[in-house]
Motif scaffolding. Structure first.
Motif, PDB file in Angstrom:
ATOM      1  N   MET A   1       0.867  -1.188   0.000  1.00  0.00           N
ATOM      2  CA  MET A   1       0.000   0.000   0.000  1.00  0.00           C
ATOM      3  C   MET A   1       0.896   1.227   0.000  1.00  0.00           C
ATOM      4  O   MET A   1       1.342   1.708   1.037  1.00  0.00           O
TER       5      MET A   1
ATOM      6  N   MET B   1      -2.934   7.641  -3.076  1.00  0.00           N
ATOM      7  CA  MET B   1      -2.789   6.185  -3.172  1.00  0.00           C
ATOM      8  C   MET B   1      -2.366   5.783  -4.578  1.00  0.00           C
ATOM      9  O   MET B   1      -2.988   6.187  -5.560  1.00  0.00           O
TER      10      MET B   1
ATOM     11  N   THR C   1      -0.998   2.282  -5.208  1.00  0.00           N
ATOM     12  CA  THR C   1      -1.072   0.832  -5.380  1.00  0.00           C
ATOM     13  C   THR C   1      -2.456   0.423  -5.881  1.00  0.00           C
ATOM     14  O   THR C   1      -3.474   0.835  -5.318  1.00  0.00           O
TER      15      THR C   1
ATOM     16  N   ARG D   1      -3.046  -4.639  -3.288  1.00  0.00           N
ATOM     17  CA  ARG D   1      -2.929  -4.118  -1.915  1.00  0.00           C
ATOM     18  C   ARG D   1      -2.859  -5.257  -0.895  1.00  0.00           C
ATOM     19  O   ARG D   1      -3.528  -6.280  -1.032  1.00  0.00           O
TER      20      ARG D   1
ATOM     21  N   LEU E   1      -3.541  -2.914   5.086  1.00  0.00           N
ATOM     22  CA  LEU E   1      -4.792  -2.154   5.044  1.00  0.00           C
ATOM     23  C   LEU E   1      -5.477  -2.170   6.411  1.00  0.00           C
ATOM     24  O   LEU E   1      -6.042  -1.159   6.846  1.00  0.00           O
TER      25      LEU E   1
ATOM     26  N   LEU F   1      -9.992   4.228   2.452  1.00  0.00           N
ATOM     27  CA  LEU F   1      -9.862   2.797   2.217  1.00  0.00           C
ATOM     28  C   LEU F   1     -11.146   2.028   2.575  1.00  0.00           C
ATOM     29  O   LEU F   1     -11.252   0.870   2.254  1.00  0.00           O
TER      30      LEU F   1
END
Length: 290
Positions: A123, A267, A269, A274, A279, A290
């Protein structure tokens, strides 16, 4: 955006704040470990404050050992809308005298032994640090400091060194050539992590000494700054009370730098690449996106 909930990170000499109503200790568990100490949450009027001593009560932690990620994560979890850092620093300019307050607006990060991001493999995110300080919060804190009689400098570049040793004389002269104004050991990666957590951040750098660049002065040592730290701490407590008084009855609005939404385009990725474990650790810091 509702009311103010200000996270206050106290530096050297500032291990508690006065005047909190309904003060309660709060223990917070974070995916990044334990914060520096138990946090204290309370109110003054309609403003909520969450206080955390950066080095722990009794000053147990070196600048390198401060758990910066856990500290910022804990403040985010407790609903802080803004973070005000209060730190001791050395002066690299003649006009910034011991006892003065500097409302830092830029940083040069020379630390090298600290975890500097919440993100990583699985991430990846890149936030802008072009304007590392919330101009609104810094201005409000500077106004409060001036109102209690502190000598306030608006703006300044803070050189963050690793420590725990003070600078060599050659280093001090080098940082002056770079145009730095003050030097300290703790505002990085704190400011970077606050930005990743979408928390508007400002710092009051309280000058304790002239570092060691003045050849006609005694080099900085702990013993010759303790009295200045004590006086600065008294002024810092009064500044916090003045800031909170000025905020009574006001409605918090977004930071002019758009800090509360800075992750919207940070962000990089792809969702399919991910890391679920990472996360999960980002639930507080980046949960909004997220």
């Amino acid at each position: 955006m509702g009311g103010w909930t200000i996270g206050v990170i106290g530096g050297s000499g500032l291990y508690e704040i006065d005047g909190l109503g309904d003060a309660e200790p709060v223990t917070v568990e974070t995916p990044w470990g334990a914060p520096s100490d138990t946090l204290v949450r309370g109110t003054i009027g309609d403003v909520t404050l969450v206080f955390l001593p950066r080095h722990g009560k009794g000053h147990r932690l070196t600048p390198t050992d401060v758990p910066y990620r856990a500290n910022i994560d804990a403040l985010k979890r407790l609903g802080c809308s803004d973070v005000l850092s209060i730190s001791a620093c050395g002066s690299l300019k003649e006009q910034y005298a011991p006892g003065d307050f500097v409302m830092v607006d830029q940083f040069i990060d020379r630390t090298f032994a600290r975890n500097k991001t919440f993100f990583g493999p699985g991430m990846v995110a890149h936030v802008s640090m072009a304007e590392p300080v919330c101009s609104r919060l810094s201005g409000l804190a500077g106004d409060a400091a001036a109102s209690i009689g502190a000598a306030v400098h608006r703006g300044g570049t803070y050189l963050a060194m690793e420590g725990p040793q003070f600078s060599s004389r050659a280093e001090s002269h080098l940082y002056r050539q770079w145009g730095c104004d003050v030097i300290g050991m703790t505002n990085m990666p704190e400011a970077k992590l606050a930005r990743e957590a979408e928390l508007p951040y400002a710092t009051i750098a309280m000058v304790t000494d002239y570092d060691c660049w003045r050849d006609d002065s005694e080099a900085v040592s702990v013993s010759n700054v303790l009295e200045v730290i004590k006086n600065n701490t008294d002024k810092a407590k009064k500044t916090l009370l003045a800031l909170v008084e000025n905020l009574q009855g006001t409605t918090r609005t977004p930071s002019p730098q758009g800090i509360e939404t800075c992750l919207d385009f940070a962000m990089i990725t792809a969702p399919t690449a991910r890391d679920p474990a990472l996360l999960a650790k980002l639930d507080a810091v980046a949960g909004r996106v997220l």
